[in-house]
Motif scaffolding. Structure first.
Motif, PDB file in Angstrom:
ATOM      1  N   LEU A  44       0.821  -1.213   0.000  1.00 27.48           N
ATOM      2  CA  LEU A  44       0.000   0.000   0.000  1.00 27.48           C
ATOM      3  C   LEU A  44       0.854   1.262   0.000  1.00 27.48           C
ATOM      4  O   LEU A  44       0.334   2.359  -0.221  1.00 27.48           O
ATOM      5  N   GLU A  49      -5.001   1.785  -0.878  1.00 27.07           N
ATOM      6  CA  GLU A  49      -6.246   0.998  -0.760  1.00 27.07           C
ATOM      7  C   GLU A  49      -7.397   1.572  -1.574  1.00 27.07           C
ATOM      8  O   GLU A  49      -8.141   0.813  -2.199  1.00 27.07           O
ATOM      9  N   VAL A  60     -10.935  -3.801   0.486  1.00 24.42           N
ATOM     10  CA  VAL A  60      -9.524  -4.178   0.475  1.00 24.42           C
ATOM     11  C   VAL A  60      -8.982  -4.112   1.898  1.00 24.42           C
ATOM     12  O   VAL A  60      -9.205  -3.132   2.612  1.00 24.42           O
ATOM     13  N   THR A  61      -8.276  -5.157   2.299  1.00 25.35           N
ATOM     14  CA  THR A  61      -7.615  -5.144   3.602  1.00 25.35           C
ATOM     15  C   THR A  61      -6.386  -6.022   3.548  1.00 25.35           C
ATOM     16  O   THR A  61      -6.299  -6.947   2.731  1.00 25.35           O
TER      17      THR A  61
END
Length: 401
Positions: A44, A49, A60-61
């Motif tokens: 990231l 994200e 998104v994670t």
């Protein structure tokens, strides 16, 4: 009733090439795939994200602690039809090879029961390091497809092998793996050599003797072999096509250049597929300067001499267990000429197809009869060239077993 969209987990690790993966994501979503992007924490830093969420249409994670009630670290891998990691850094490959699981992506890799593809991208020294090569070998031995990185400009002033392949070509890998219906890569761990295109035999610095081959069939063979897990060396003569992802490309021009490149690559290879249109003849005398047109005079005849028969030489020099496939382009008496050529060349399989104006050469489709030294011919009806390529690899894989 509408069918379910294919589910793809797109893993992104922390490499500068992450920005290219946005294009891969766009191609996957626009072609009807349900894509869940799972980046590493440091990925990231390169692409945020919000970008991944907007392009995928899914949350998104990076963490296993988000949405714990849905058990994402298990569910994502269990439900996926394909897990595709791009770019795959040296760190990510090491974690995957050793079964480490310290974030959502590495947990997903452990729970995936679908095909898994890694597209590495890193500096040449990192790719060539024995530790990385050992990790790649481990992943391939477990059935994962590790796409060979491309050669070219890296970050800074460096160039070499380690560049992420073109996103359009990575998409073709994903599409072909999914089209295989989730089957294991039956060419995993195999090294195959494919020739493509048409050789050119120079007359003078301007002119040459050539043929109509575009290289489309050879490139289809290379792409399908990559999607089936093979390490592919592609010897390409005068082809104006994008480099397929995951191949070691060797560009050549003449028949003699192709001969040298193919014989060198074939040493130790499991299979060789000679799909290139190699010129049978070349000018006996090369003119060092352009041949001038004399006013009112007829041109001098061009005397020809035979080129080496690469396919026959491969048959004579074959290694133990090596499978050799030839192609025969015929205009008439197609099968009769093919059977005679199969007996004379010493190959295991001969793909015989009819050529002519607007037929086979330069076309998106092909039809063929595949002759074998043992067993009945295999008739492949007219269709996409990658469909013919898959039939060829089916027959090759059966012989390699």
């Amino acid at each position: 009733m509408t069918s379910r969209k294919p589910r793809v987990v797109l893993g992104v690790s922390a490499g500068i090439a992450a920005y290219k993966v946005c294009e891969l994501l766009r191609r996957l979503t626009e072609s009807g795939h349900d894509v869940r992007v799972v980046p590493t924490r440091d990925a990231l830093r390169f692409v945020g994200e919000p970008t991944w969420a907007a392009l995928s249409g899914n949350p998104v994670t990076t963490e296993v602690w988000h949405g714990v009630d849905e058990v994402p670290h298990v569910r994502l891998g269990q439900e996926a039809d394909l897990v595709f990691v791009a770019p795959a850094t040296a760190d990510l490959l090491a974690k995957a090879a050793h079964g480490l699981a310290d974030d959502l992506l590495t947990n997903t890799l452990l729970t995936a029961r679908c095909p898994v593809v890694f597209a590495p991208a890193m500096h040449t020294e990192m790719w060539e390091h024995p530790a990385t090569q050992a990790n790649v070998a481990t992943l391939r031995a477990r059935g994962a497809i590790v796409v060979e990185p491309a050669s070219g400009r890296l970050t800074g002033k460096d160039t070499g092998k380690g560049r992420l392949p073109d996103p359009a070509e990575l998409f073709e890998v994903a599409r072909r793996v999914l089209a295989r219906g989730g089957l294991d890569g039956d060419l995993t761990g195999r090294h195959v050599v494919v020739s493509a295109g048409g050789t050119r035999e120079p007359i003078d610095p301007v002119r040459f003797i050539g043929n109509r081959s575009s290289g489309l069939q050879g490139y289809a063979l290379a792409r399908t072999a990559v999607a089936r897990g093979a390490r592919v060396t592609l010897v390409a003569a005068n082809v104006a096509l994008p480099d397929p992802a995951g191949v070691d490309l060797v560009p050549v021009g003449s028949a003699e250049e192709m001969r040298k490149a193919v014989l060198e690559a074939a040493d130790g290879a499991d299979a060789v597929v000679m799909a290139a249109a190699v010129a049978d003849f070349r000018p006996a005398d090369y003119r060092g300067s352009k041949i001038k047109k004399a006013s009112g005079a007829e041109p001098e005849p061009i005397r020809l001499t035979k080129n080496a028969d690469i396919l026959a030489e491969l048959g004579q020099r074959r290694g133990t267990g090596q499978v050799i496939v030839g192609f025969a382009a015929e205009t008439d008496d197609v099968l009769a000429n093919g059977r005679e050529k199969l007996a004379r060349k010493g190959c295991d399989l001969l793909v015989v197809n009819q050529v002519g104006e607007s037929l086979t050469f330069g076309q998106a489709d092909n039809a063929a009869t595949i002759l074998a030294t043992e067993g009945d011919p295999t008739v492949v009806p007219r269709g996409a060239k990658e469909a013919l390529a898959d039939v060829v690899w089916d027959l090759v894989a059966a012989r390699l077993k």
